[in-house]
Motif scaffolding. Structure first.
Motif, PDB file in Angstrom:
ATOM      1  N   UNK A 223       0.791  -1.242   0.000  1.00  0.00           N
ATOM      2  CA  UNK A 223       0.000   0.000   0.000  1.00  0.00           C
ATOM      3  C   UNK A 223       0.822   1.291   0.000  1.00  0.00           C
ATOM      4  N   UNK A 224       2.036   1.248   0.486  1.00  0.00           N
ATOM      5  CA  UNK A 224       2.864   2.456   0.568  1.00  0.00           C
ATOM      6  C   UNK A 224       3.828   2.604  -0.618  1.00  0.00           C
ATOM      7  N   UNK A 225       3.586   1.882  -1.702  1.00  0.00           N
ATOM      8  CA  UNK A 225       4.493   1.930  -2.850  1.00  0.00           C
ATOM      9  C   UNK A 225       4.563   3.353  -3.417  1.00  0.00           C
ATOM     10  N   UNK A 226       5.763   3.725  -3.843  1.00  0.00           N
ATOM     11  CA  UNK A 226       5.974   5.022  -4.481  1.00  0.00           C
ATOM     12  C   UNK A 226       6.549   4.810  -5.860  1.00  0.00           C
ATOM     13  N   UNK A 227       6.308   5.776  -6.744  1.00  0.00           N
ATOM     14  CA  UNK A 227       6.859   5.755  -8.096  1.00  0.00           C
ATOM     15  C   UNK A 227       7.786   6.947  -8.232  1.00  0.00           C
ATOM     16  N   UNK A 228       8.995   6.696  -8.709  1.00  0.00           N
ATOM     17  CA  UNK A 228      10.003   7.738  -8.854  1.00  0.00           C
ATOM     18  C   UNK A 228      10.492   7.754 -10.303  1.00  0.00           C
ATOM     19  N   UNK A 229      10.412   8.905 -10.952  1.00  0.00           N
ATOM     20  CA  UNK A 229      10.904   9.068 -12.315  1.00  0.00           C
ATOM     21  C   UNK A 229      12.298   9.679 -12.242  1.00  0.00           C
ATOM     22  N   UNK A 230      13.285   8.949 -12.762  1.00  0.00           N
ATOM     23  CA  UNK A 230      14.668   9.414 -12.689  1.00  0.00           C
ATOM     24  C   UNK A 230      15.241   9.614 -14.088  1.00  0.00           C
ATOM     25  N   UNK A 231      16.015  10.669 -14.199  1.00  0.00           N
ATOM     26  CA  UNK A 231      16.659  10.991 -15.474  1.00  0.00           C
ATOM     27  C   UNK A 231      18.018  10.315 -15.531  1.00  0.00           C
ATOM     28  N   UNK A 232      18.281   9.631 -16.634  1.00  0.00           N
ATOM     29  CA  UNK A 232      19.589   9.040 -16.884  1.00  0.00           C
ATOM     30  C   UNK A 232      20.197   9.798 -18.047  1.00  0.00           C
ATOM     31  N   UNK A 233      21.294  10.468 -17.797  1.00  0.00           N
ATOM     32  CA  UNK A 233      21.956  11.213 -18.865  1.00  0.00           C
ATOM     33  C   UNK A 233      22.486  10.224 -19.892  1.00  0.00           C
ATOM     34  N   UNK A 234      22.053  10.393 -21.115  1.00  0.00           N
ATOM     35  CA  UNK A 234      22.410   9.458 -22.181  1.00  0.00           C
ATOM     36  C   UNK A 234      23.800   9.733 -22.742  1.00  0.00           C
ATOM     37  N   UNK A 235      24.451   8.680 -23.178  1.00  0.00           N
ATOM     38  CA  UNK A 235      25.711   8.756 -23.925  1.00  0.00           C
ATOM     39  C   UNK A 235      26.807   9.519 -23.170  1.00  0.00           C
ATOM     40  N   UNK A 236      26.865   9.313 -21.860  1.00  0.00           N
ATOM     41  CA  UNK A 236      27.885  10.039 -21.098  1.00  0.00           C
ATOM     42  C   UNK A 236      29.105   9.180 -20.780  1.00  0.00           C
ATOM     43  N   UNK A 237      29.069   7.896 -21.125  1.00  0.00           N
ATOM     44  CA  UNK A 237      30.227   7.030 -20.922  1.00  0.00           C
ATOM     45  C   UNK A 237      30.476   6.640 -19.477  1.00  0.00           C
ATOM     46  N   UNK A 238      29.557   6.942 -18.585  1.00  0.00           N
ATOM     47  CA  UNK A 238      29.715   6.578 -17.183  1.00  0.00           C
ATOM     48  C   UNK A 238      29.586   5.058 -17.045  1.00  0.00           C
ATOM     49  N   UNK A 239      30.538   4.413 -16.378  1.00  0.00           N
ATOM     50  CA  UNK A 239      30.498   2.955 -16.279  1.00  0.00           C
ATOM     51  C   UNK A 239      29.629   2.456 -15.115  1.00  0.00           C
ATOM     52  N   UNK A 240      28.383   2.895 -15.049  1.00  0.00           N
ATOM     53  CA  UNK A 240      27.497   2.392 -14.001  1.00  0.00           C
ATOM     54  C   UNK A 240      26.363   1.591 -14.639  1.00  0.00           C
ATOM     55  N   UNK A 241      25.582   0.908 -13.805  1.00  0.00           N
ATOM     56  CA  UNK A 241      24.527   0.019 -14.305  1.00  0.00           C
ATOM     57  C   UNK A 241      23.464   0.784 -15.095  1.00  0.00           C
ATOM     58  N   UNK A 242      23.044   1.935 -14.588  1.00  0.00           N
ATOM     59  CA  UNK A 242      21.997   2.696 -15.276  1.00  0.00           C
ATOM     60  C   UNK A 242      22.446   3.110 -16.672  1.00  0.00           C
ATOM     61  N   UNK A 243      23.672   3.572 -16.795  1.00  0.00           N
ATOM     62  CA  UNK A 243      24.183   3.985 -18.108  1.00  0.00           C
ATOM     63  C   UNK A 243      24.330   2.791 -19.038  1.00  0.00           C
ATOM     64  N   UNK A 244      24.783   1.663 -18.496  1.00  0.00           N
ATOM     65  CA  UNK A 244      24.920   0.453 -19.308  1.00  0.00           C
ATOM     66  C   UNK A 244      23.565   0.043 -19.891  1.00  0.00           C
ATOM     67  N   UNK A 245      22.538   0.005 -19.036  1.00  0.00           N
ATOM     68  CA  UNK A 245      21.210  -0.409 -19.482  1.00  0.00           C
ATOM     69  C   UNK A 245      20.633   0.616 -20.449  1.00  0.00           C
ATOM     70  N   UNK A 246      20.832   1.910 -20.181  1.00  0.00           N
ATOM     71  CA  UNK A 246      20.342   2.932 -21.101  1.00  0.00           C
ATOM     72  C   UNK A 246      21.014   2.790 -22.462  1.00  0.00           C
ATOM     73  N   UNK A 247      22.300   2.519 -22.479  1.00  0.00           N
ATOM     74  CA  UNK A 247      23.011   2.311 -23.754  1.00  0.00           C
ATOM     75  C   UNK A 247      22.473   1.078 -24.474  1.00  0.00           C
ATOM     76  N   UNK A 248      22.186   0.000 -23.722  1.00  0.00           N
ATOM     77  CA  UNK A 248      21.613  -1.203 -24.322  1.00  0.00           C
ATOM     78  C   UNK A 248      20.272  -0.868 -24.968  1.00  0.00           C
ATOM     79  N   UNK A 249      19.422  -0.155 -24.237  1.00  0.00           N
ATOM     80  CA  UNK A 249      18.111   0.225 -24.766  1.00  0.00           C
ATOM     81  C   UNK A 249      18.258   1.101 -26.011  1.00  0.00           C
ATOM     82  N   UNK A 250      19.174   2.054 -25.967  1.00  0.00           N
ATOM     83  CA  UNK A 250      19.407   2.949 -27.105  1.00  0.00           C
ATOM     84  C   UNK A 250      19.829   2.152 -28.338  1.00  0.00           C
ATOM     85  N   UNK A 251      20.742   1.210 -28.167  1.00  0.00           N
ATOM     86  CA  UNK A 251      21.202   0.387 -29.294  1.00  0.00           C
ATOM     87  C   UNK A 251      20.061  -0.465 -29.850  1.00  0.00           C
TER      88      UNK A 251
END
Length: 153
Positions: free
Chosen positions: A108-136
Motif C-alpha cells: 500500500x505504501x508503494x511510491x513511483x520515482x521518475x529518474x533521469x539518466x543522462x544518455x551517452x555520457x560514458x559513465x560505467x554504471x549500471x543505469x548507463x549500461x542499461x540505457x546504452x543497451x536500450x538505445x542500441x
C-alpha cells in the motif's frame, strides 16, 4: 523491494515511426525487449511515453511475480520530460492508468520515482549500461524497419 523500469525510444521524424526498448528488473525478475510501434508517433516525447507505457504494461501482466513486497517503482529514462500524468497527454494518462493497476498489486505504501539518466555520457554504471543497451536496441529496430520498408517498395 524495488522494481526498476528502464526505457528508451527511437524516432524517425520523416516517417513518424518510433521504436522502443525496455529492461525491467527486480528480485527474481528480468524482462527485456524491443520493437517498433504499430502506430505512428507524433514526436520523440510521444515515442518515449509510449515506450514507458509498453514497459509498464508488460510488467503489469507479468505472471508469477510477487508484487506485494514492492515499495518503490523507479523509471529510468533519458528524456527528462517523460512522466505520467492524470491530466496530461493521452500517453501520460495511459501510463498513469497502467501504474495505478500495478500499484494496486503492490504494498500500500508503494511510491513511483521518475529518474533521469543522462544518455551517452560514458559513465560505467549500471543505469548507463542499461540505457546504452536500450538505445542500441531502438536504433537496431529502426534500421530493421527501414531496411524492410526499402525491400518492400
Amino acid at each position: 523491494m524495488t522494481i526498476t523500469i528502464n526505457t528508451d525510444a527511437g524516432f524517425y521524424h520523416r516517417d513518424k515511426v518510433g521504436s522502443y526498448a525496455y529492461w525491467v528488473v527486480s528480485d527474481g525478475l528480468l524482462l527485456k525487449g524491443s520493437g517498433v510501434f504499430s502506430d505512428k508517433c507524433k514526436n520523440p516525447l510521444d515515442a518515449e511515453l509510449k515506450a514507458m507505457c509498453n514497459a509498464a504494461h508488460i510488467l503489469s501482466v507479468c505472471q508469477g511475480f510477487d508484487f506485494s513486497k514492492v515499495r518503490l517503482i523507479v523509471f529510468n529514462r533519458d528524456n527528462i520530460n517523460a512522466r505520467s500524468g492524470k491530466n496530461g497527454t493521452q500517453p501520460q494518462k495511459k501510463l498513469s492508468s497502467i501504474l495505478r493497476k500495478i500499484k494496486d498489486q503492490c504494498h500500500p505504501l508503494v511510491k513511483v520515482d521518475f529518474r533521469h539518466v543522462k544518455a551517452h555520457n560514458g559513465t560505467p554504471d549500471k543505469r548507463s549500461y542499461v540505457n546504452d543497451w536500450c538505445d542500441k536496441q531502438c536504433k537496431a529496430q529502426l534500421r530493421k524497419w527501414n531496411n524492410e520498408r526499402i525491400i518492400n517498395q
